[in-house]
Write a protein that holds these residues in place. Structure first.
Motif, PDB file in Angstrom:
ATOM      1  N   GLN B 303       1.002  -1.328   0.124  1.00 48.20           N
ATOM      2  CA  GLN B 303      -0.062  -0.084  -0.108  1.00 48.20           C
ATOM      3  C   GLN B 303       0.927   1.135   0.004  1.00 48.20           C
ATOM      4  O   GLN B 303       0.347   2.289  -0.508  1.00 48.20           O
ATOM      5  CB  GLN B 303      -0.967  -0.056   1.125  1.00 48.20           C
ATOM      6  N   LYS B 304       1.959   1.272   0.589  1.00 47.00           N
ATOM      7  CA  LYS B 304       2.971   2.268   0.513  1.00 47.00           C
ATOM      8  C   LYS B 304       3.216   2.854  -0.938  1.00 47.00           C
ATOM      9  O   LYS B 304       3.855   4.017  -1.031  1.00 47.00           O
ATOM     10  CB  LYS B 304       4.003   2.282   1.583  1.00 47.00           C
ATOM     11  N   ASN B 305       3.238   1.790  -1.749  1.00 45.96           N
ATOM     12  CA  ASN B 305       3.903   2.017  -3.089  1.00 45.96           C
ATOM     13  C   ASN B 305       2.436   2.438  -4.052  1.00 45.96           C
ATOM     14  O   ASN B 305       2.671   2.384  -5.458  1.00 45.96           O
ATOM     15  CB  ASN B 305       4.482   0.987  -3.746  1.00 45.96           C
ATOM     16  N   LEU B 306       1.252   2.292  -3.411  1.00 47.26           N
ATOM     17  CA  LEU B 306       0.050   2.416  -4.355  1.00 47.26           C
ATOM     18  C   LEU B 306      -0.720   3.529  -3.975  1.00 47.26           C
ATOM     19  O   LEU B 306      -1.150   3.894  -2.809  1.00 47.26           O
ATOM     20  CB  LEU B 306      -0.504   1.012  -4.233  1.00 47.26           C
ATOM     21  N   ASN B 307      -1.189   4.237  -4.864  1.00 46.72           N
ATOM     22  CA  ASN B 307      -2.303   5.251  -4.817  1.00 46.72           C
ATOM     23  C   ASN B 307      -3.376   5.049  -5.633  1.00 46.72           C
ATOM     24  O   ASN B 307      -2.907   4.665  -6.890  1.00 46.72           O
ATOM     25  CB  ASN B 307      -1.774   6.745  -5.420  1.00 46.72           C
ATOM     26  N   ILE B 308      -4.625   5.056  -5.306  1.00 45.89           N
ATOM     27  CA  ILE B 308      -5.526   4.920  -6.057  1.00 45.89           C
ATOM     28  C   ILE B 308      -6.717   6.022  -6.224  1.00 45.89           C
ATOM     29  O   ILE B 308      -7.113   6.879  -5.089  1.00 45.89           O
ATOM     30  CB  ILE B 308      -6.377   3.676  -5.639  1.00 45.89           C
ATOM     31  N   LEU B 309      -6.613   6.651  -7.352  1.00 50.24           N
ATOM     32  CA  LEU B 309      -7.581   7.798  -7.524  1.00 50.24           C
ATOM     33  C   LEU B 309      -8.955   7.519  -8.109  1.00 50.24           C
ATOM     34  O   LEU B 309      -8.857   6.875  -9.225  1.00 50.24           O
ATOM     35  CB  LEU B 309      -6.923   9.058  -8.449  1.00 50.24           C
ATOM     36  N   THR B 310     -10.084   7.634  -7.115  1.00 53.96           N
ATOM     37  CA  THR B 310     -11.025   7.151  -7.752  1.00 53.96           C
ATOM     38  C   THR B 310     -12.038   8.683  -8.497  1.00 53.96           C
ATOM     39  O   THR B 310     -11.449   9.655  -8.474  1.00 53.96           O
ATOM     40  CB  THR B 310     -12.195   6.614  -6.427  1.00 53.96           C
ATOM     41  N   LYS B 311     -13.238   8.056  -8.829  1.00 58.61           N
ATOM     42  CA  LYS B 311     -13.915   9.271  -9.530  1.00 58.61           C
ATOM     43  C   LYS B 311     -13.107   9.987 -10.729  1.00 58.61           C
ATOM     44  O   LYS B 311     -13.451  10.982 -11.162  1.00 58.61           O
ATOM     45  CB  LYS B 311     -14.377  10.367  -8.552  1.00 58.61           C
ATOM     46  N   ALA B 312     -12.191   9.079 -11.279  1.00 57.96           N
ATOM     47  CA  ALA B 312     -11.368   9.719 -12.217  1.00 57.96           C
ATOM     48  C   ALA B 312     -11.474   8.911 -13.585  1.00 57.96           C
ATOM     49  O   ALA B 312     -11.357   7.611 -13.732  1.00 57.96           O
ATOM     50  CB  ALA B 312      -9.817   9.730 -11.797  1.00 57.96           C
ATOM     51  N   VAL B 313     -12.230   9.475 -14.350  1.00 54.66           N
ATOM     52  CA  VAL B 313     -12.550   8.725 -15.826  1.00 54.66           C
ATOM     53  C   VAL B 313     -11.640   9.133 -16.805  1.00 54.66           C
ATOM     54  O   VAL B 313     -11.676  10.493 -17.099  1.00 54.66           O
ATOM     55  CB  VAL B 313     -14.191   9.195 -16.081  1.00 54.66           C
ATOM     56  N   VAL B 314     -11.068   8.143 -17.311  1.00 55.67           N
ATOM     57  CA  VAL B 314     -10.055   8.498 -18.370  1.00 55.67           C
ATOM     58  C   VAL B 314     -10.652   8.760 -19.760  1.00 55.67           C
ATOM     59  O   VAL B 314     -11.442   8.139 -20.088  1.00 55.67           O
ATOM     60  CB  VAL B 314      -8.977   7.254 -18.530  1.00 55.67           C
ATOM     61  N   SER B 315     -10.012   9.958 -20.242  1.00 49.71           N
ATOM     62  CA  SER B 315     -10.582  10.075 -21.645  1.00 49.71           C
ATOM     63  C   SER B 315      -9.768  10.023 -22.624  1.00 49.71           C
ATOM     64  O   SER B 315     -10.134   9.554 -23.945  1.00 49.71           O
ATOM     65  CB  SER B 315     -10.970  11.717 -21.485  1.00 49.71           C
ATOM     66  N   LYS B 316      -8.502  10.134 -22.441  1.00 47.52           N
ATOM     67  CA  LYS B 316      -7.439  10.111 -23.554  1.00 47.52           C
ATOM     68  C   LYS B 316      -6.005   9.681 -23.235  1.00 47.52           C
ATOM     69  O   LYS B 316      -5.555  10.105 -22.164  1.00 47.52           O
ATOM     70  CB  LYS B 316      -7.174  11.339 -24.090  1.00 47.52           C
ATOM     71  N   VAL B 317      -5.379   8.943 -23.998  1.00 44.08           N
ATOM     72  CA  VAL B 317      -3.954   8.782 -23.950  1.00 44.08           C
ATOM     73  C   VAL B 317      -3.166   9.681 -24.682  1.00 44.08           C
ATOM     74  O   VAL B 317      -3.540   9.795 -25.839  1.00 44.08           O
ATOM     75  CB  VAL B 317      -3.730   7.198 -24.256  1.00 44.08           C
ATOM     76  N   ILE B 318      -2.182  10.238 -23.871  1.00 39.60           N
ATOM     77  CA  ILE B 318      -1.439  11.456 -24.712  1.00 39.60           C
ATOM     78  C   ILE B 318      -0.169  10.885 -25.387  1.00 39.60           C
ATOM     79  O   ILE B 318       0.652  10.316 -24.663  1.00 39.60           O
ATOM     80  CB  ILE B 318      -1.119  12.730 -23.969  1.00 39.60           C
ATOM     81  N   ILE B 319      -0.147  10.987 -26.715  1.00 35.68           N
ATOM     82  CA  ILE B 319       1.039  10.626 -27.295  1.00 35.68           C
ATOM     83  C   ILE B 319       1.976  11.626 -27.854  1.00 35.68           C
ATOM     84  O   ILE B 319       1.277  12.682 -28.533  1.00 35.68           O
ATOM     85  CB  ILE B 319       0.703   9.609 -28.316  1.00 35.68           C
ATOM     86  N   ASP B 320       3.368  11.350 -27.720  1.00 33.51           N
ATOM     87  CA  ASP B 320       4.297  12.547 -28.280  1.00 33.51           C
ATOM     88  C   ASP B 320       4.499  12.214 -29.788  1.00 33.51           C
ATOM     89  O   ASP B 320       4.832  11.228 -29.982  1.00 33.51           O
ATOM     90  CB  ASP B 320       5.476  12.373 -27.591  1.00 33.51           C
ATOM     91  N   ASP B 321       4.087  13.016 -30.542  1.00 32.89           N
ATOM     92  CA  ASP B 321       4.244  13.033 -31.770  1.00 32.89           C
ATOM     93  C   ASP B 321       5.471  12.396 -32.601  1.00 32.89           C
ATOM     94  O   ASP B 321       5.506  11.366 -33.438  1.00 32.89           O
ATOM     95  CB  ASP B 321       3.816  14.276 -32.661  1.00 32.89           C
ATOM     96  N   LYS B 322       6.317  13.077 -31.950  1.00 35.39           N
ATOM     97  CA  LYS B 322       7.806  12.530 -32.626  1.00 35.39           C
ATOM     98  C   LYS B 322       8.217  11.177 -32.088  1.00 35.39           C
ATOM     99  O   LYS B 322       8.570  10.388 -32.814  1.00 35.39           O
ATOM    100  CB  LYS B 322       8.777  13.630 -31.992  1.00 35.39           C
ATOM    101  N   THR B 323       8.318  10.792 -30.665  1.00 37.91           N
ATOM    102  CA  THR B 323       8.671   9.711 -30.215  1.00 37.91           C
ATOM    103  C   THR B 323       7.726   8.548 -30.117  1.00 37.91           C
ATOM    104  O   THR B 323       7.979   7.293 -30.114  1.00 37.91           O
ATOM    105  CB  THR B 323       9.286  10.008 -28.784  1.00 37.91           C
TER     106      THR B 323
END
Lengths: 138, 624
Positions: B303-323
């Motif tokens: 648990q000391k290495n884990l955080n859980i953020l609830t109510k967090a709805v993912v909308s997008k993965v952000i990608i670097d155009d170049k890499t």
């Protein structure tokens, strides 16, 4: 004018006739008052009072005669046209805990007598214990 | 929280996310889980866990239709797919009744839970491994495609999955077609002894086990075997394992002996849920948590290495155009799940994992224009197609007792017929006719409508309900690129996130299996002298199909598979065999979406095995 106590007594008596469960079995559910109140809340005043008048007459006139009581219930209470189907609604309450499609309460679901009639228990409650399903019911 | 540097961000706290989070945190990695559901459901111990779960249970009791999702919150801002929203589609018409936008021609009929613990909250708990030929359908049967990994590759991870979930079963019973004696390995046992089989199973098995049935000119001998399950029974003292650890020197996950195996009780009390108590409500909710759920795995994370953020709805993965590297995951955080107001955030780490369910993963990738150089994202959506047959037994069998299914007929899980039609498994069901016709409530209402009351009614219910037999033919669906998840700006939820748009149909390979399964079912009914009450209704059944003039109805099994499959090349698949996106080297996908085909196993065990394998690959990448 009948007092509520008289009606509850009549409700208990007619519930025994309608459900096929005896008074001890019905009382053991702890649902008597809840179902009486649900019946009152979901019926028109007219249907409610005419229904109990009919119940009183049926039970009085056929005292201790099973066949004639059942015959009277079948012809006077069971048709859907009788008192807006109150008799069927009473059976539904005791068997499933529902009024129509609405679950009266969590406890009403748990106390549904259909599960007893089928020699089992309501899914999610009154669990019979590890491995009990391996044998016929007690 | 902003100041924490995470090694890995995981989207979703279902079984895949939980397994990866546990494995990584125990190996010393810092992990953030983004969870779309409510905070209350993430409680992992004590009163908070008890209260959250009791709320689910009370909601279930009060639900008029006790569907798989009935105990769990359905949030406007993070809606769940619900079987109650499935409607029959009119030709050319789209249904927007539920979260899924169903374009048809058939409605997709499986659901899942979007919230802490995911669909393991309502899963049945069947834990069957896939068969060796399931991984090589193309090379053996000329159908669908092969996996880039074999059964043998996955075998060590199946062992990890069986330990993690806590499988009860008898290995000696597990005789499946097409396996060799080393399928489980010498002297392998499951963590716990088998869940007792039902009385109903014994009655039906009497005349079904060893029954010879004819199908398309060939004779098959049926067998009835106990089903391995992820619910607690009695620990097997011969089971050697208790721990899965990352060996940094060998760069491998290892299943190890540390302490005697002890089963996983409820979250809130070590003395609750140590054994299945026979609540007979595994789907949708085990009141005592004797059935495994993913929160039990999350509880074992560091648990000391884990955080859980609830109510967090993912909308997008952000990608670097170049890499082409992922640089963050954008999420919307609501305060009130019924209101559109939200804040936005960006979660960053070295490695990212989408473990949000097959449909949600595909949707997020499509919304991000990510991982899709193969054009395979969202395609090949599959499920198990459940054809039910039901009848009345002369002998009372006393259903509605015990777990949903404790015995199955594995005879048609594999065989040469797979070059012609789909395989299936036949679980024998313990819950009467509740699934097809809503018994026993419907038995009561029909009896009342027929004027029954009193002792006659009570006797009638006893006579009918105690004789109800339900068989279940769970047909594998093969991948079809046109069965797919897409997105359309016309369909969004209150947070402005896309709703999944589904195109779905069932091909002849499956229809032919319905025909074959019905032929087998009829012979089982005859041998057991069952009075057939099966009805497939062309007017009302949403997934009614016709093959050679005969109608069949199938239902969803809740197994949502195949929307971002793994494959051999960048051209044919979304992820490689390490479950890393071909297009983005720091993005892993997890869950049933990775599965190229589905076989006849309920997919959770395979998904869990894959999640351990993915966790190992992520650790290798981080330690590189």
């Amino acid at each position: 004018m009948k007092t509520p106590t008289d009606h509850i007594t009549l409700f208990t008596e007619i519930s025994v006739w309608l459900t096929g469960f005896n008074e001890a079995e019905l009382l053991a559910t702890g649902m008597l008052d809840t179902y009486y109140q649900a019946l009152q809340a979901n019926s028109s005043q007219d249907d409610f009072s005419y229904f109990f008048k009919a119940v009183e007459i049926i039970l009085h006139q056929n005292r201790n005669d099973i066949a004639s009581t059942e015959k009277a219930i079948a012809s006077m209470l069971m048709p859907v046209s009788a008192y807006n189907g109150i008799a069927g609604s009473i059976i539904t309450m005791w068997y499933t805990g529902n009024w129509g499609n609405t679950v009266i309460s969590g406890q009403a679901y748990i106390q549904g007598l259909v599960w007893d009639a089928a020699q089992t228990h309501p899914p999610g409650a009154k669990q019979p214990g590890f491995g009990s399903w391996n044998m016929p019911p007690l | 929280m902003e100041s924490i540097q995470y090694d890995v961000v995981i989207v979703g706290s279902g079984i895949s996310g939980a397994v990866i989070a546990k494995t990584l945190t125990l190996a010393g990695k810092r992990v953030l889980i983004l969870e779309a559901g409510l905070e209350a459901g993430i409680a992992l111990e004590g009163e908070a866990a008890y209260n959250a779960y009791q709320n689910y249970l009370e909601t279930f009791y009060k639900a008029p239709a006790k569907a798989p999702n009935s105990p769990y919150p359905d949030l406007k801002d993070a809606p769940s797919i619900d079987v109650l929203d499935i409607v029959k589609l009119q030709p050319g018409k789209t249904s927007t009744k539920g979260y899924l936008v169903q374009k048809g021609p058939l409605p997709f009929a499986s659901d899942c839970v979007r919230g802490p613990g995911g669909t393991t909250l309502h899963w049945l708990g069947t834990t069957l491994r896939m068969l060796p030929n399931d991984f090589k359908m193309k090379s053996v049967y000329g159908q669908s495609i092969d996996w880039p990994i074999s059964y043998d590759d996955l075998k060590p991870y199946y062992q990890m999955a069986e330990l993690e979930i806590g499988v009860s079963g008898d290995v000696h019973d597990q005789n499946y077609p097409g396996i060799t004696p080393d399928f489980f390995g010498q002297q392998y046992v499951f963590p716990m002894k088998k869940i007792p089989q039902s009385y109903l199973d014994a009655v039906i098995s009497k005349k079904t086990n060893k029954l010879k049935v004819n199908l398309h000119g060939k004779t098959y001998q049926l067998s009835c075997i106990s089903t391995p399950q992820g619910r607690n029974s009695v620990p097997d003292t011969d089971y050697p394992y208790s721990k899965i650890v990352w060996n940094n020197r060998e760069k491998k996950l290892k299943i190890e002996h540390a302490d005697p195996y002890s089963n996983l009780p409820s979250l809130w009390d070590p003395y609750t849920g140590e054994r299945c108590e026979g609540n007979a409500s595994c789907v949708p909710i085990c009141p005592v948590q004797a059935k495994y759920n993913a929160l039990k795995t999350l509880k074992k994370a560091d648990q000391k290495n884990l955080n859980i953020l609830t109510k967090a709805v993912v909308s997008k993965v952000i990608i670097d155009d170049k890499t082409q590297q992922v640089t963050g995951i954008a999420y919307k955080r609501y305060t009130n799940p019924g209101e559109p107001e939200h804040t936005t955030g960006l979660a960053t780490a070295h490695v990212y994992v989408l473990a949000a369910s097959a449909i949600e993963n595909a949707k997020i990738l499509l919304a991000s224009d990510a991982a899709n150089s193969s054009d395979q994202v969202g395609r090949n959506l599959m499920g198990h197609l459940v054809m039910l047959t039901w009848g009345l037994s002369k002998e009372k069998v006393y259903p509605y007792r015990g777990p949903g299914s404790t015995t199955n007929i594995p005879t048609f899980r594999d065989g040469d017929f797979r070059s012609e039609h789909a395989a299936w498994i036949s679980p024998i069901d313990n819950w009467g006719w509740s699934w097809p016709v809503f018994s026993p409530g419907s038995d009561v209402s029909t009896a009342i409508a027929n004027g029954l009351f009193g002792k006659a009614l009570r006797t009638h219910i006893n006579e009918v309900v105690t004789r109800q037999v339900l068989l279940h033919f769970e047909v594998e669906q093969t991948p079809d690129p046109d069965n797919r998840v897409t997105i359309d700006p016309e369909y969004v939820d209150p947070l402005g996130n896309y709703k999944p748009v589904i195109n779905y149909n069932v091909g002849d390979y499956m229809l032919k299996a319905f025909e074959a399964a019905k032929i087998v079912s009829d012979q089982i009914f005859a041998a057991n002298d069952l009075e057939d009450h099966t009805v497939y209704n062309p007017v009302t059944d949403p997934d009614y199909v016709v093959y050679k003039g005969q109608g069949y109805t199938f239902r969803g099994a809740g197994h949502i598979v195949g929307t971002h499959r793994m494959g051999f090349t960048k051209q044919d698949s979304v992820v490689n065999k390490e479950q890393r996106c071909w297009d983005h080297s720091n993005l892993f996908l997890a869950g049933c979406g990775n599965m190229p085909t589905l076989g006849t196993s309920n997919p959770t065990l395979t998904m869990t095995a894959l999640a351990f394998s993915a966790a190992e690959n992520i650790l290798k990448q981080l330690e590189h």
